[in-house]
Design a protein around this motif. Structure first.
Motif, PDB file in Angstrom:
ATOM      1  N   ALA A  12      34.842  52.930  -1.213  1.00 28.55           N
ATOM      2  CA  ALA A  12      33.467  52.473  -0.997  1.00 28.55           C
ATOM      3  C   ALA A  12      33.265  51.113  -1.643  1.00 28.55           C
ATOM      4  O   ALA A  12      34.028  50.705  -2.537  1.00 28.55           O
ATOM      5  CB  ALA A  12      32.476  53.475  -1.576  1.00 28.55           C
ATOM      6  N   ALA A  13      32.236  50.420  -1.205  1.00 22.06           N
ATOM      7  CA  ALA A  13      31.957  49.072  -1.695  1.00 22.06           C
ATOM      8  C   ALA A  13      31.516  49.055  -3.146  1.00 22.06           C
ATOM      9  O   ALA A  13      31.522  47.991  -3.776  1.00 22.06           O
ATOM     10  CB  ALA A  13      30.887  48.420  -0.828  1.00 22.06           C
ATOM     11  N   ASP A  14      31.121  50.206  -3.707  1.00 23.92           N
ATOM     12  CA  ASP A  14      30.702  50.246  -5.105  1.00 23.92           C
ATOM     13  C   ASP A  14      31.724  50.923  -6.011  1.00 23.92           C
ATOM     14  O   ASP A  14      31.427  51.247  -7.163  1.00 23.92           O
ATOM     15  CB  ASP A  14      29.345  50.935  -5.237  1.00 23.92           C
ATOM     16  N   HIS A  15      32.949  51.138  -5.520  1.00 21.53           N
ATOM     17  CA  HIS A  15      34.015  51.666  -6.371  1.00 21.53           C
ATOM     18  C   HIS A  15      34.411  50.600  -7.391  1.00 21.53           C
ATOM     19  O   HIS A  15      34.339  49.401  -7.095  1.00 21.53           O
ATOM     20  CB  HIS A  15      35.217  52.060  -5.505  1.00 21.53           C
ATOM     21  N   PRO A  16      34.839  50.982  -8.595  1.00 18.36           N
ATOM     22  CA  PRO A  16      35.234  49.980  -9.594  1.00 18.36           C
ATOM     23  C   PRO A  16      36.291  48.986  -9.111  1.00 18.36           C
ATOM     24  O   PRO A  16      36.242  47.803  -9.495  1.00 18.36           O
ATOM     25  CB  PRO A  16      35.758  50.834 -10.756  1.00 18.36           C
ATOM     26  N   VAL A  17      37.243  49.418  -8.274  1.00 19.22           N
ATOM     27  CA  VAL A  17      38.253  48.457  -7.811  1.00 19.22           C
ATOM     28  C   VAL A  17      37.618  47.408  -6.906  1.00 19.22           C
ATOM     29  O   VAL A  17      38.043  46.244  -6.881  1.00 19.22           O
ATOM     30  CB  VAL A  17      39.435  49.146  -7.090  1.00 19.22           C
ATOM     31  N   ALA A  18      36.585  47.821  -6.162  1.00 18.48           N
ATOM     32  CA  ALA A  18      35.874  46.868  -5.315  1.00 18.48           C
ATOM     33  C   ALA A  18      35.099  45.877  -6.164  1.00 18.48           C
ATOM     34  O   ALA A  18      35.094  44.661  -5.894  1.00 18.48           O
ATOM     35  CB  ALA A  18      34.923  47.607  -4.369  1.00 18.48           C
ATOM     36  N   ASP A  19      34.440  46.367  -7.205  1.00 19.04           N
ATOM     37  CA  ASP A  19      33.686  45.476  -8.083  1.00 19.04           C
ATOM     38  C   ASP A  19      34.605  44.447  -8.741  1.00 19.04           C
ATOM     39  O   ASP A  19      34.257  43.267  -8.856  1.00 19.04           O
ATOM     40  CB  ASP A  19      32.958  46.284  -9.158  1.00 19.04           C
ATOM     41  N   HIS A  20      35.785  44.884  -9.158  1.00 17.23           N
ATOM     42  CA  HIS A  20      36.722  43.948  -9.801  1.00 17.23           C
ATOM     43  C   HIS A  20      37.183  42.880  -8.823  1.00 17.23           C
ATOM     44  O   HIS A  20      37.161  41.682  -9.127  1.00 17.23           O
ATOM     45  CB  HIS A  20      37.937  44.703 -10.354  1.00 17.23           C
ATOM     46  N   ALA A  21      37.586  43.308  -7.635  1.00 18.02           N
ATOM     47  CA  ALA A  21      38.087  42.343  -6.654  1.00 18.02           C
ATOM     48  C   ALA A  21      37.024  41.319  -6.297  1.00 18.02           C
ATOM     49  O   ALA A  21      37.292  40.107  -6.249  1.00 18.02           O
ATOM     50  CB  ALA A  21      38.561  43.080  -5.394  1.00 18.02           C
ATOM     51  N   LYS A  22      35.798  41.787  -6.055  1.00 20.15           N
ATOM     52  CA  LYS A  22      34.740  40.858  -5.650  1.00 20.15           C
ATOM     53  C   LYS A  22      34.336  39.940  -6.792  1.00 20.15           C
ATOM     54  O   LYS A  22      33.967  38.778  -6.561  1.00 20.15           O
ATOM     55  CB  LYS A  22      33.546  41.643  -5.103  1.00 20.15           C
ATOM     56  N   ALA A  23      34.420  40.430  -8.026  1.00 22.88           N
ATOM     57  CA  ALA A  23      34.110  39.560  -9.163  1.00 22.88           C
ATOM     58  C   ALA A  23      35.129  38.427  -9.270  1.00 22.88           C
ATOM     59  O   ALA A  23      34.765  37.275  -9.537  1.00 22.88           O
ATOM     60  CB  ALA A  23      34.072  40.375 -10.457  1.00 22.88           C
ATOM     61  N   VAL A  24      36.406  38.747  -9.050  1.00 24.76           N
ATOM     62  CA  VAL A  24      37.436  37.700  -9.077  1.00 24.76           C
ATOM     63  C   VAL A  24      37.210  36.716  -7.932  1.00 24.76           C
ATOM     64  O   VAL A  24      37.303  35.491  -8.105  1.00 24.76           O
ATOM     65  CB  VAL A  24      38.846  38.322  -8.998  1.00 24.76           C
ATOM     66  N   MET A  25      36.916  37.237  -6.743  1.00 27.54           N
ATOM     67  CA  MET A  25      36.624  36.375  -5.592  1.00 27.54           C
ATOM     68  C   MET A  25      35.451  35.448  -5.898  1.00 27.54           C
ATOM     69  O   MET A  25      35.478  34.250  -5.593  1.00 27.54           O
ATOM     70  CB  MET A  25      36.300  37.236  -4.370  1.00 27.54           C
ATOM     71  N   GLN A  26      34.420  36.012  -6.506  1.00 27.49           N
ATOM     72  CA  GLN A  26      33.200  35.254  -6.787  1.00 27.49           C
ATOM     73  C   GLN A  26      33.469  34.107  -7.758  1.00 27.49           C
ATOM     74  O   GLN A  26      33.002  32.982  -7.555  1.00 27.49           O
ATOM     75  CB  GLN A  26      32.149  36.211  -7.356  1.00 27.49           C
ATOM     76  N   VAL A  27      34.225  34.385  -8.797  1.00 31.82           N
ATOM     77  CA  VAL A  27      34.543  33.334  -9.774  1.00 31.82           C
ATOM     78  C   VAL A  27      35.444  32.275  -9.143  1.00 31.82           C
ATOM     79  O   VAL A  27      35.252  31.072  -9.342  1.00 31.82           O
ATOM     80  CB  VAL A  27      35.202  33.942 -11.027  1.00 31.82           C
ATOM     81  N   ALA A  28      36.425  32.713  -8.361  1.00 31.28           N
ATOM     82  CA  ALA A  28      37.337  31.763  -7.723  1.00 31.28           C
ATOM     83  C   ALA A  28      36.599  30.841  -6.756  1.00 31.28           C
ATOM     84  O   ALA A  28      36.929  29.659  -6.628  1.00 31.28           O
ATOM     85  CB  ALA A  28      38.446  32.518  -6.976  1.00 31.28           C
ATOM     86  N   ALA A  29      35.579  31.370  -6.086  1.00 28.86           N
ATOM     87  CA  ALA A  29      34.866  30.593  -5.070  1.00 28.86           C
ATOM     88  C   ALA A  29      33.741  29.741  -5.640  1.00 28.86           C
ATOM     89  O   ALA A  29      33.261  28.825  -4.962  1.00 28.86           O
ATOM     90  CB  ALA A  29      34.300  31.534  -4.013  1.00 28.86           C
ATOM     91  N   ALA A  30      33.310  30.020  -6.850  1.00 29.95           N
ATOM     92  CA  ALA A  30      32.143  29.344  -7.409  1.00 29.95           C
ATOM     93  C   ALA A  30      32.317  27.825  -7.396  1.00 29.95           C
ATOM     94  O   ALA A  30      33.310  27.297  -7.896  1.00 29.95           O
ATOM     95  CB  ALA A  30      31.883  29.827  -8.830  1.00 29.95           C
ATOM     96  N   GLY A  31      31.356  27.148  -6.816  1.00 30.56           N
ATOM     97  CA  GLY A  31      31.358  25.693  -6.792  1.00 30.56           C
ATOM     98  C   GLY A  31      32.229  25.062  -5.734  1.00 30.56           C
ATOM     99  O   GLY A  31      32.182  23.847  -5.528  1.00 30.56           O
ATOM    100  N   THR A  32      33.030  25.869  -5.030  1.00 26.27           N
ATOM    101  CA  THR A  32      33.966  25.317  -4.044  1.00 26.27           C
ATOM    102  C   THR A  32      33.336  25.136  -2.671  1.00 26.27           C
ATOM    103  O   THR A  32      33.936  24.505  -1.793  1.00 26.27           O
ATOM    104  CB  THR A  32      35.190  26.238  -3.885  1.00 26.27           C
TER     105      THR A  32
END
Length: 426
Positions: A276-296
Motif C-alpha cells: 500500500a502507499a502508506d506502508h513504511p517501505v513506500a514512505d522511505h522510497a518517496k522520502a528519498v525521491m522527494q529529497v533527490a528531486a528538491a530544487g531540480t
C-alpha cells in the motif's frame, strides 16, 4: 537620540578579496543553476490515469467522467451522503460535492497515459505496432476536437534486455505518428518504467536525441518521467541514492518521478495484503525521491491503491474512504500527484484535493496577503514560506478547487504576482 546621526562606514578588506571569492565560486554558481533550476512553474496534474493500449479509445476521457458521475449518482446522490461517507465538515460538504461534479463534467481526467507496459503486457509485434499508431492518431484527434486531457502520452516498456527493442519501436511509432500529423501536441508526456540504473536513463536520453535529430525537432523538446519501482532505483549497491543520479543522467529531460506501489513493495518482499502507499517501505522510497528531486524541477508523484470502488454501496464507501485517506495523506506530505486505477477513484481524488485546498485557503490567503503588503500579524513569515503559500494557492487554482476571483479578492494579488512569489529569483 542618535537615530538621525550619519554613520561612518569603514571596511578592512580590499575589493580584490570579494572579486577573488566570486571568481572561485563562479563554477559552483553555474552548477547550482544547472542542477537546481527550481520548479518549472507549470501546472502539475493532480493524478495520472493509466489505460491499456488496447482499451484506450476516442471516448476514454469522457467515459471515465461519465462512469464516475454514475458512481456518485448511485452511491452518493447528494452532498450529505458524500460528506457522510468521507467525513467532510458541514462547511465543506456542498462546495466540495458541487465542484467534484462540475470537474467530472468539465475535465474528468487531468493526465492520461496509454499503457504499453504492465497494463498491456506482451503482444504480437504487429498488434502492438497497430496499437501504438492508433494511440498517436487518437491523441491528435482529441487535441483537434478539444477533448484531450491537459496531459496525455504513453508508458512504453522498460529498457531491460528482454523488452528493450519492443519499447524503442513502440515509442518510435507513437512519436512518428504525432509528428507526421503536425507539431507535437502540448502536454505530451512519456513514461519510462522499471528503471534500475542511471545508464537506462542515459539510454532514454540517447533515444530521444536521435528522434529529435531524425524529425528536425528542437534539441531537448522531449522529456520523460522516471518510474521508481525497484529497490536499486532508490539505493545503489555502493550506498548512494540512485534516483539522484538518474535525475542528473536525464540531462534536464526528467520531468517527474513516479512511485510504483506494487512493484516496489514486491521487490522488498512485502506480502500482497500489505502492499500500500502508506506502508513504511513506500514512505522511505518517496522520502528519498522527494529529497533527490528538491530544487531540480522534477516533480514527485505518489502511487495508487488497488482497492477498487465497485460492488454494493457499502463496499464502494469503504474503498472511497481508503482512497480519500491515502490522497489526503499524500497531499500533507507534499506529493501533489498520484495514480488512479479506476473511474470510481475520480470522485474521491477530487474530493480529497478540493477539501485540502479549501480547508487551508482562508489562512493561506491571509498570511500571503499580510506578507505581500507588509501588514504584520501573529506569524512571522519568510520568503520561503511565501513561496509555499503562493504555490499552494496556484495548485488550488489549477485543479479547480479555488476560483481566480476569490483568490485575488482574499490576497489582493494577481496570478502573475502569485507566480512571482512561487518562483523568486535567487
Amino acid at each position: 537620540m542618535g537615530q538621525g546621526r550619519q554613520e561612518t562606514v569603514t571596511t578592512s578588506l580590499a575589493g580584490a578579496v570579494s572579486e577573488g571569492i566570486s571568481a572561485s565560486l563562479a563554477p559552483i554558481d553555474a552548477e547550482l543553476d544547472r542542477r537546481y533550476p527550481g520548479d518549472p512553474g507549470t501546472r502539475q496534474p493532480v493524478h495520472t490515469v493509466y489505460v491499456p493500449g488496447d482499451v484506450f479509445d476516442a471516448r476514454t476521457v469522457r467515459t471515465w467522467g461519465d462512469r464516475a458521475l454514475a458512481a456518485l449518482d448511485e452511491h452518493a446522490p447528494d452532498a450529505a451522503a458524500f460528506a457522510g461517507c468521507l467525513g467532510l465538515s458541514d462547511e465543506l460538504a456542498e462546495p466540495v460535492y458541487a465542484r467534484v461534479r462540475a470537474k467530472l463534467e468539465r475535465e474528468p481526467v487531468e493526465d492520461l497515459r496509454v499503457d504499453f507496459e504492465d497494463g498491456y503486457g506482451p503482444r504480437p509485434d504487429a498488434e502492438e505496432d497497430a496499437a501504438a499508431a492508433r494511440a498517436a492518431r487518437l491523441i491528435v484527434e482529441a487535441h483537434t476536437r478539444g477533448t484531450a486531457a491537459p496531459y496525455m502520452g504513453i508508458r512504453m516498456k522498460c529498457m531491460e534486455a528482454a523488452v528493450r527493442d519492443r519499447a524503442i519501436r513502440t515509442l518510435d511509432i507513437f512519436l512518428t505518428g504525432l509528428t507526421e500529423a503536425g507539431a507535437l501536441p502540448g502536454g505530451l508526456v512519456l513514461t519510462l518504467p522499471k528503471v534500475t540504473y542511471p545508464e537506462q536513463v542515459t539510454a532514454m536520453v540517447r533515444l530521444l536525441e536521435a528522434f529529435e535529430r531524425a524529425r528536425g525537432l528542437d534539441a531537448g523538446r522531449l522529456g520523460f518521467e522516471i518510474q521508481i519501482e525497484t529497490s536499486q532505483a532508490v539505493l545503489a549497491a555502493d550506498g548512494t541514492a540512485t534516483v539522484a543520479r538518474m535525475i542528473q543522467a536525464a540531462g534536464g529531460r526528467a520531468i517527474g518521478l513516479h512511485y510504483g506501489t506494487f512493484d516496489y513493495s514486491a521487490c522488498l518482499g512485502v506480502s500482497a495484503a500489505y502492499q500500500a502507499a502508506d506502508h513504511p517501505v513506500a514512505d522511505h522510497a518517496k522520502a528519498v525521491m522527494q529529497v533527490a528531486a528538491a530544487g531540480t524541477g522534477v516533480r514527485v508523484s505518489d502511487g495508487s491503491t488497488n482497492v477498487l470502488p465497485v460492488g454494493p454501496t457499502a463496499n464502494v464507501h469503504d474503498a472511497w474512504r481508503l482512497h480519500y485517506r491515502l490522497t489526503r495523506r499524500a497531499l500533507a506530505r507534499a506529493y501533489y500527484q498520484g495514480w488512479d486505477m479506476h473511474p470510481g477513484h475520480l470522485p474521491t481524488r477530487y474530493a480529497a484535493v478540493f477539501a485540502f485546498y479549501r480547508e487551508g485557503f482562508a489562512q493561506a490567503a491571509e498570511r500571503l496577503s499580510r506578507y505581500a503588503h507588509r501588514a504584520g500579524g501573529d506569524i512571522m513569515d519568510e520568503p520561503a514560506t511565501a513561496k509555499a503559500l503562493s504555490g499552494y494557492l496556484l495548485r488550488g487554482l489549477d485543479c479547480g478547487a479555488l476560483d481566480p476571483a476569490e483568490v485575488s479578492g482574499a490576497t489582493g494579488l494577481s496570478r502573475t504576482a502569485l507566480e512571482g512569489f512561487a518562483a523568486p529569483r535567487r
